[in-house]
Design a protein around this motif. Structure first.
Motif, PDB file in Angstrom:
ATOM      1  N   PHE A  95     -27.708 -10.204  -8.300  1.00  0.00           N
ATOM      2  CA  PHE A  95     -27.072  -9.797  -7.202  1.00  0.00           C
ATOM      3  C   PHE A  95     -27.205  -8.221  -7.023  1.00  0.00           C
ATOM      4  CE2 PHE A  95     -23.615  -8.114  -4.288  1.00  0.00           C
ATOM      5  CZ  PHE A  95     -23.944  -8.830  -3.419  1.00  0.00           C
ATOM      6  N   PRO A  96     -28.305  -7.552  -6.710  1.00  0.00           N
ATOM      7  CA  PRO A  96     -28.681  -6.302  -6.892  1.00  0.00           C
ATOM      8  C   PRO A  96     -28.298  -5.386  -5.706  1.00  0.00           C
ATOM      9  CG  PRO A  96     -30.670  -7.179  -6.611  1.00  0.00           C
ATOM     10  CD  PRO A  96     -29.735  -8.531  -6.409  1.00  0.00           C
ATOM     11  N   TYR A  97     -27.368  -6.128  -4.718  1.00  0.00           N
ATOM     12  CA  TYR A  97     -27.249  -5.378  -3.478  1.00  0.00           C
ATOM     13  C   TYR A  97     -25.826  -4.429  -3.319  1.00  0.00           C
ATOM     14  CZ  TYR A  97     -30.354  -9.120  -2.950  1.00  0.00           C
ATOM     15  OH  TYR A  97     -31.508 -10.192  -3.157  1.00  0.00           O
ATOM     16  N   TRP A  98     -25.338  -4.144  -4.324  1.00  0.00           N
ATOM     17  CA  TRP A  98     -24.043  -3.278  -4.479  1.00  0.00           C
ATOM     18  C   TRP A  98     -24.053  -2.168  -3.572  1.00  0.00           C
ATOM     19  CZ3 TRP A  98     -20.543  -6.018  -6.598  1.00  0.00           C
ATOM     20  CH2 TRP A  98     -20.891  -6.892  -7.784  1.00  0.00           C
ATOM     21  N   PHE A  99     -24.890  -1.268  -3.341  1.00  0.00           N
ATOM     22  CA  PHE A  99     -24.983  -0.279  -2.354  1.00  0.00           C
ATOM     23  C   PHE A  99     -24.597  -0.730  -0.972  1.00  0.00           C
ATOM     24  CE2 PHE A  99     -27.759   2.867  -5.121  1.00  0.00           C
ATOM     25  CZ  PHE A  99     -26.708   2.763  -6.074  1.00  0.00           C
ATOM     26  N   HIS A 100     -24.984  -1.771  -0.642  1.00  0.00           N
ATOM     27  CA  HIS A 100     -24.796  -2.351   0.865  1.00  0.00           C
ATOM     28  C   HIS A 100     -23.242  -3.050   0.860  1.00  0.00           C
ATOM     29  CE1 HIS A 100     -25.423  -4.133   4.707  1.00  0.00           C
ATOM     30  NE2 HIS A 100     -24.786  -5.313   4.292  1.00  0.00           N
ATOM     31  N   PHE A 101     -22.681  -3.762  -0.150  1.00  0.00           N
ATOM     32  CA  PHE A 101     -21.708  -4.270   0.209  1.00  0.00           C
ATOM     33  C   PHE A 101     -20.318  -3.488  -0.446  1.00  0.00           C
ATOM     34  CE2 PHE A 101     -24.694  -7.621   0.465  1.00  0.00           C
ATOM     35  CZ  PHE A 101     -24.222  -8.109   1.449  1.00  0.00           C
ATOM     36  N   VAL A 102     -20.325  -2.546  -1.446  1.00  0.00           N
ATOM     37  CA  VAL A 102     -19.192  -2.131  -1.743  1.00  0.00           C
ATOM     38  C   VAL A 102     -18.681  -0.900  -0.974  1.00  0.00           C
ATOM     39  CG1 VAL A 102     -20.025  -2.459  -4.422  1.00  0.00           C
ATOM     40  CG2 VAL A 102     -20.251  -0.030  -3.224  1.00  0.00           C
TER      41      VAL A 102
ATOM     42  N   VAL B   4     -30.619   8.064 -12.029  1.00  0.00           N
ATOM     43  CA  VAL B   4     -31.520   8.100 -11.115  1.00  0.00           C
ATOM     44  C   VAL B   4     -32.413   6.660 -11.079  1.00  0.00           C
ATOM     45  CG1 VAL B   4     -33.970   9.107 -10.600  1.00  0.00           C
ATOM     46  CG2 VAL B   4     -32.059  10.639 -11.176  1.00  0.00           C
ATOM     47  N   ARG B   5     -32.643   6.099 -12.093  1.00  0.00           N
ATOM     48  CA  ARG B   5     -33.452   4.856 -12.353  1.00  0.00           C
ATOM     49  C   ARG B   5     -32.541   3.921 -11.754  1.00  0.00           C
ATOM     50  NH1 ARG B   5     -34.379   6.760 -17.386  1.00  0.00           N
ATOM     51  NH2 ARG B   5     -33.201   5.451 -18.422  1.00  0.00           N
ATOM     52  N   GLN B   6     -31.323   3.756 -12.129  1.00  0.00           N
ATOM     53  CA  GLN B   6     -30.272   2.537 -11.504  1.00  0.00           C
ATOM     54  C   GLN B   6     -30.214   3.066  -9.810  1.00  0.00           C
ATOM     55  OE1 GLN B   6     -29.161  -0.020 -12.080  1.00  0.00           O
ATOM     56  NE2 GLN B   6     -29.711  -0.104 -14.138  1.00  0.00           N
ATOM     57  N   VAL B   7     -29.976   4.093  -9.308  1.00  0.00           N
ATOM     58  CA  VAL B   7     -29.994   4.284  -8.018  1.00  0.00           C
ATOM     59  C   VAL B   7     -31.167   4.111  -7.277  1.00  0.00           C
ATOM     60  CG1 VAL B   7     -29.873   6.217  -6.137  1.00  0.00           C
ATOM     61  CG2 VAL B   7     -28.154   6.218  -8.156  1.00  0.00           C
ATOM     62  N   GLU B   8     -32.403   4.379  -7.622  1.00  0.00           N
ATOM     63  CA  GLU B   8     -33.611   4.006  -7.156  1.00  0.00           C
ATOM     64  C   GLU B   8     -33.885   2.467  -7.319  1.00  0.00           C
ATOM     65  OE1 GLU B   8     -36.646   5.968  -9.696  1.00  0.00           O
ATOM     66  OE2 GLU B   8     -36.427   7.786  -8.256  1.00  0.00           O
ATOM     67  N   LEU B   9     -33.620   1.772  -8.113  1.00  0.00           N
ATOM     68  CA  LEU B   9     -33.643   0.303  -8.461  1.00  0.00           C
ATOM     69  C   LEU B   9     -32.574  -0.430  -7.386  1.00  0.00           C
ATOM     70  CD1 LEU B   9     -34.778  -2.316  -9.705  1.00  0.00           C
ATOM     71  CD2 LEU B   9     -32.711  -1.994 -11.574  1.00  0.00           C
ATOM     72  N   LEU B  10     -31.356  -0.245  -7.352  1.00  0.00           N
ATOM     73  CA  LEU B  10     -30.355  -0.535  -6.311  1.00  0.00           C
ATOM     74  C   LEU B  10     -30.817  -0.255  -4.996  1.00  0.00           C
ATOM     75  CD1 LEU B  10     -27.029   0.191  -8.053  1.00  0.00           C
ATOM     76  CD2 LEU B  10     -28.119  -2.085  -8.153  1.00  0.00           C
ATOM     77  N   SER B  11     -31.429   0.962  -4.691  1.00  0.00           N
ATOM     78  CA  SER B  11     -31.701   1.263  -3.242  1.00  0.00           C
ATOM     79  C   SER B  11     -33.000   0.187  -3.063  1.00  0.00           C
ATOM     80  CB  SER B  11     -31.998   2.924  -3.335  1.00  0.00           C
ATOM     81  OG  SER B  11     -30.967   3.543  -3.258  1.00  0.00           O
TER      82      SER B  11
ATOM     83  N   VAL C  86     -24.638   6.637   0.346  1.00  0.00           N
ATOM     84  CA  VAL C  86     -25.220   6.612  -0.726  1.00  0.00           C
ATOM     85  C   VAL C  86     -25.469   8.075  -1.246  1.00  0.00           C
ATOM     86  CG1 VAL C  86     -26.680   5.668  -2.666  1.00  0.00           C
ATOM     87  CG2 VAL C  86     -25.507   4.167  -0.999  1.00  0.00           C
ATOM     88  N   ALA C  87     -26.615   8.529  -0.452  1.00  0.00           N
ATOM     89  CA  ALA C  87     -27.108   9.823  -0.981  1.00  0.00           C
ATOM     90  C   ALA C  87     -25.941  10.899  -0.762  1.00  0.00           C
ATOM     91  CB  ALA C  87     -27.894  10.467   0.164  1.00  0.00           C
ATOM     92  N   GLN C  88     -24.932  11.010   0.281  1.00  0.00           N
ATOM     93  CA  GLN C  88     -23.807  12.089   0.158  1.00  0.00           C
ATOM     94  C   GLN C  88     -22.904  11.686  -1.014  1.00  0.00           C
ATOM     95  OE1 GLN C  88     -20.811  11.885   3.444  1.00  0.00           O
ATOM     96  NE2 GLN C  88     -21.832  14.112   3.686  1.00  0.00           N
ATOM     97  N   LEU C  89     -22.601  10.473  -1.330  1.00  0.00           N
ATOM     98  CA  LEU C  89     -21.727  10.150  -2.722  1.00  0.00           C
ATOM     99  C   LEU C  89     -22.266  10.809  -3.688  1.00  0.00           C
ATOM    100  CD1 LEU C  89     -20.623   6.764  -1.684  1.00  0.00           C
ATOM    101  CD2 LEU C  89     -19.215   8.602  -1.875  1.00  0.00           C
ATOM    102  N   ILE C  90     -23.877  10.674  -4.050  1.00  0.00           N
ATOM    103  CA  ILE C  90     -24.258  11.137  -5.255  1.00  0.00           C
ATOM    104  C   ILE C  90     -24.365  12.601  -4.998  1.00  0.00           C
ATOM    105  CG2 ILE C  90     -26.639  11.424  -6.289  1.00  0.00           C
ATOM    106  CD1 ILE C  90     -26.871   8.335  -5.481  1.00  0.00           C
ATOM    107  N   GLU C  91     -24.901  13.165  -3.922  1.00  0.00           N
ATOM    108  CA  GLU C  91     -24.946  14.746  -3.741  1.00  0.00           C
ATOM    109  C   GLU C  91     -23.551  15.394  -3.988  1.00  0.00           C
ATOM    110  OE1 GLU C  91     -25.176  17.191   0.254  1.00  0.00           O
ATOM    111  OE2 GLU C  91     -26.855  15.964  -0.045  1.00  0.00           O
TER     112      GLU C  91
END
Length: 173
Positions: free
Chosen positions: A88-95, A133-140, A164-169
């Motif tokens: 279930f690699p869709y965390w960025f959408h659902f959390v 960076v790798r995880q963000v790219e993979l999850l994205s 997502v971009a703003q949280l990281i930035e």
């Protein structure tokens, strides 16, 4: 009036309804990811479900209250979460993105440790920025694939990606 720290995250629908998922200690210890996947996979199964649950998921690990470590410091929890994320690699959408859930996901997926920061506060230091960076790219990438598969609205995709971009930035300012 002070500017909100994460203005885009405040657009998330998470304020209206939350799906709180308890991850039981027994499931982690026995490495039984099925109970959690039984709750998560239906969220990404249909367009309607993905739209309804966007930005609304929080989770916690039940049964670890007596352990002084952060959940991301417990090897069994990290291994369990990595295997769940493989399915279930869709965390960025659902959390939810107003609280700490977004960063909880990254702490569980990327190595790091607690450390004292200014004012006696405790923070988290990731060991390898390249791993983030790798995880963000993979999850994205997985989130993008889900958007394509379910034909989710482009406006939703743009907003969630901006959140997502703003949280990281904002965290690296």
């Amino acid at each position: 009036m002070p500017k909100p720290k994460y203005p885009h995250a405040r657009l998330s629908p998470a304020k209206d309804e939350i799906l709180a998922i308890a991850i039981m200690r027994e499931s982690v210890v026995t490495h039984d990811i099925r109970p959690l996947l039984d709750k998560l996979l239906p969220l990404a199964a249909t367009r309607e479900a993905a739209i309804a649950w966007e930005g609304k998921v929080i989770f916690f690990f039940d049964g670890w209250d007596q352990d002084p470590r952060e959940t991301a410091e417990i090897p069994e929890i990290r291994a369990y979460f990595l295997d769940v994320t493989a399915e279930f690699p869709y965390w960025f959408h659902f959390v939810e993105k107003v609280g700490d859930t977004f960063w909880h996901v990254l702490r569980l997926l990327c190595r790091g440790h607690r450390e004292a920061v200014q004012g006696g506060m405790i923070g988290w230091r990731f060991e390898d920025p390249a791993e983030i960076v790798r995880q963000v790219e993979l999850l994205s990438r997985h989130m993008n694939q889900m958007y394509d598969r379910l034909q989710l609205p482009l406006t939703m995709h743009q907003r969630v990606s901006q959140e997502v971009a703003q949280l990281i930035e904002c965290s690296f300012e």
